[in-house]
Design a protein around this motif. Structure first.
Motif, PDB file in Angstrom:
ATOM      1  N   ALA A 189       2.374  -1.974   4.700  1.00 49.98           N
ATOM      2  CA  ALA A 189       2.659  -0.809   3.855  1.00 49.98           C
ATOM      3  C   ALA A 189       3.456   0.210   4.659  1.00 49.98           C
ATOM      4  CB  ALA A 189       1.344  -0.191   3.384  1.00 49.98           C
ATOM      5  N   THR A 190       4.045   1.159   3.965  1.00 45.92           N
ATOM      6  CA  THR A 190       4.780   2.244   4.624  1.00 45.92           C
ATOM      7  C   THR A 190       4.129   3.577   4.240  1.00 45.92           C
ATOM      8  OG1 THR A 190       6.291   2.265   2.777  1.00 45.92           O
ATOM      9  CG2 THR A 190       6.964   0.973   4.703  1.00 45.92           C
ATOM     10  N   GLY A 191       4.803   4.687   4.563  1.00 45.45           N
ATOM     11  CA  GLY A 191       4.253   6.013   4.250  1.00 45.45           C
ATOM     12  C   GLY A 191       3.476   6.567   5.431  1.00 45.45           C
ATOM     13  N   SER A 192       2.815   7.695   5.206  1.00 41.78           N
ATOM     14  CA  SER A 192       2.097   8.359   6.313  1.00 41.78           C
ATOM     15  C   SER A 192       0.827   7.622   6.686  1.00 41.78           C
ATOM     16  CB  SER A 192       1.706   9.785   5.901  1.00 41.78           C
ATOM     17  OG  SER A 192       2.826  10.489   5.476  1.00 41.78           O
ATOM     18  N   SER A 193       0.144   7.059   5.683  1.00 43.43           N
ATOM     19  CA  SER A 193      -1.199   6.510   5.934  1.00 43.43           C
ATOM     20  C   SER A 193      -1.253   5.459   7.054  1.00 43.43           C
ATOM     21  CB  SER A 193      -1.785   5.928   4.650  1.00 43.43           C
ATOM     22  OG  SER A 193      -1.775   6.897   3.645  1.00 43.43           O
ATOM     23  N   LEU A 204       5.078  -4.296   1.063  1.00 42.83           N
ATOM     24  CA  LEU A 204       4.750  -4.064  -0.346  1.00 42.83           C
ATOM     25  C   LEU A 204       5.953  -3.694  -1.188  1.00 42.83           C
ATOM     26  CD1 LEU A 204       1.601  -1.791   0.055  1.00 42.83           C
ATOM     27  CD2 LEU A 204       1.632  -4.073  -0.983  1.00 42.83           C
ATOM     28  N   ASP A 205       6.845  -2.857  -0.633  1.00 34.67           N
ATOM     29  CA  ASP A 205       7.837  -2.262  -1.530  1.00 34.67           C
ATOM     30  C   ASP A 205       9.060  -1.727  -0.791  1.00 34.67           C
ATOM     31  OD1 ASP A 205       6.319  -0.250  -0.335  1.00 34.67           O
ATOM     32  OD2 ASP A 205       5.266   0.254  -2.178  1.00 34.67           O
ATOM     33  N   TYR A 232      12.517   1.731   3.638  1.00 36.05           N
ATOM     34  CA  TYR A 232      11.302   1.190   4.241  1.00 36.05           C
ATOM     35  C   TYR A 232      11.640   0.136   5.298  1.00 36.05           C
ATOM     36  CZ  TYR A 232       8.399   3.784   0.919  1.00 36.05           C
ATOM     37  OH  TYR A 232       7.753   4.770   0.218  1.00 36.05           O
ATOM     38  N   GLY A 280      -2.014   1.803   1.321  1.00 35.48           N
ATOM     39  CA  GLY A 280      -2.354   3.213   1.209  1.00 35.48           C
ATOM     40  C   GLY A 280      -2.663   3.461  -0.263  1.00 35.48           C
ATOM     41  N   ILE A 288      -1.447   1.764  -5.915  1.00 36.75           N
ATOM     42  CA  ILE A 288      -1.290   0.940  -4.716  1.00 36.75           C
ATOM     43  C   ILE A 288       0.091   0.307  -4.815  1.00 36.75           C
ATOM     44  CG2 ILE A 288      -3.639   0.431  -3.950  1.00 36.75           C
ATOM     45  CD1 ILE A 288      -3.619  -2.064  -5.746  1.00 36.75           C
ATOM     46  N   PHE A 326       3.775   0.468  -5.400  1.00 41.09           N
ATOM     47  CA  PHE A 326       4.315   1.438  -6.356  1.00 41.09           C
ATOM     48  C   PHE A 326       3.880   1.067  -7.773  1.00 41.09           C
ATOM     49  CE2 PHE A 326       7.697   2.910  -3.224  1.00 41.09           C
ATOM     50  CZ  PHE A 326       7.092   4.145  -3.036  1.00 41.09           C
ATOM     51  N   ARG A 360       8.993  14.742   0.761  1.00 40.19           N
ATOM     52  CA  ARG A 360       8.910  15.230   2.146  1.00 40.19           C
ATOM     53  C   ARG A 360       9.672  14.339   3.135  1.00 40.19           C
ATOM     54  NH1 ARG A 360       4.309  12.251   1.223  1.00 40.19           N
ATOM     55  NH2 ARG A 360       3.323  11.199   2.992  1.00 40.19           N
ATOM     56  N   LYS A 379      -6.029  13.127  -1.094  1.00 40.34           N
ATOM     57  CA  LYS A 379      -6.357  11.795  -1.609  1.00 40.34           C
ATOM     58  C   LYS A 379      -7.776  11.725  -2.177  1.00 40.34           C
ATOM     59  CE  LYS A 379      -2.398  10.082  -0.414  1.00 40.34           C
ATOM     60  NZ  LYS A 379      -2.109   9.184   0.669  1.00 40.34           N
TER      61      LYS A 379
END
Ligand code: F6R
Length: 260
Positions: free
Chosen positions: A35-39, A66-67, A80, A132, A139, A141, A167, A202
């Motif tokens: 997965a990507t993002g901050s988590s 994932l995406d 990503y 995340g 979950i 997208f 952000r 969250k």
């Protein structure tokens, strides 16, 4: 679902990374869903540390993300693909040809999505899928009302997700409106799920995922249908759980569980 609540983001990341490392140690040619993002950032930092300091070997590992945003090339600084290179792949020894991320620039999305599904299967399926959760309970997208049987496909992002992800971009208008995402059905086929969430933003989505009904309005609630799903939370993300004491009790009473 097993729920583990940690005091800090660092601690939850260490524990979640430990679960993923255990899969790789048991099966050196494991297939990881990423997965990507901050988590997941803390998890990736810990996996890199385990690789550098303790020899965790990714040389036979295969990965599927994932995406990806539609319209962003693999070289784009907000893609990503770029995220994964910078935060994980360039620091470990996974062969680049064994890493897979949905294409944001294919000229045939339908065919690409089918290929992605087929290729996951051809590689033996995903052993452990990292996730995340969005503030709207998504979950990957899979936004609210996504079918719980959905497969990899092109998806329109919800306004909430675009706002949340602004952000990472210079301005909100730069956030792509479409993404290619694994479906909920694709994710549920992974042998193990590891979901991480931190921060007060969250807390509502986490409570709905764990203690609410299974509903396409909160696609993360589909984890309730999975026989091997681990959820790692910090205190803030766990704040709205009504059965919190019970989850801690289960962890304390687990045979062989550390008593600290
Ligand atoms: C990313 C993904 C998303 C994120 C979710 C939370 O690959 O699939 O579902 O996990 O939007 O994002 P963060 O971690 O940035 O809060």
């Amino acid at each position: 679902m097993e729920i583990r609540i940690s005091k800090t983001y660092e601690e939850l990341s260490r524990r979640a990374a430990g679960s993923i490392a255990a899969v790789i140690n048991a099966k050196p040619n494991a297939v990881l869903g990423l997965a990507t993002g901050s988590s997941p950032l803390g998890i990736y930092r810990e996996l890199v540390r385990l690789h550098k300091d303790e020899g965790l070997d990714f040389s036979q590992v295969t990965t599927f993300n994932l995406d990806e945003y539609v319209g962003l090339s693999a070289q784009h600084g907000r893609s990503y693909h770029h995220f994964m290179r910078e935060n994980l792949f360039k620091h470990i020894n996974v062969p680049p040809e064994r890493t897979h991320i949905p294409s944001g620039t294919t000229n045939n999305y339908r065919a690409f999505c089918q290929w992605y599904e087929d290729h996951i299967r051809a590689c033996g399926g995903i052993d452990v899928q990292l996730l995340g959760i969005g503030s709207d309970g998504h979950i990957a997208f899979n936004e609210p009302t996504s079918s719980l049987a959905s497969r990899t496909r092109l998806k329109t992002l919800a306004r909430q997700t675009i706002e949340d992800n602004a952000r990472f971009f210079d301005k909100p208008e730069d956030v792509p409106v479409y993404a290619i995402t694994m479906g909920v059905g694709t994710i549920l086929e992974a042998r193990q799920l590891v979901l991480v969430a931190s921060g007060a933003g969250k807390a509502d989505a986490v409570a709905r995922m764990i203690e609410g009904p299974v509903t396409s309005m909160v696609t993360a609630s589909a984890l309730q249908l999975h026989p091997n799903a681990d959820v790692f939370l910090d205190e803030a993300a766990a704040a709205n759980l009504t059965m919190r004491e019970y989850y801690n009790w289960i962890q304390e009473k687990k045979p062989g569980a550390p008593q600290s």
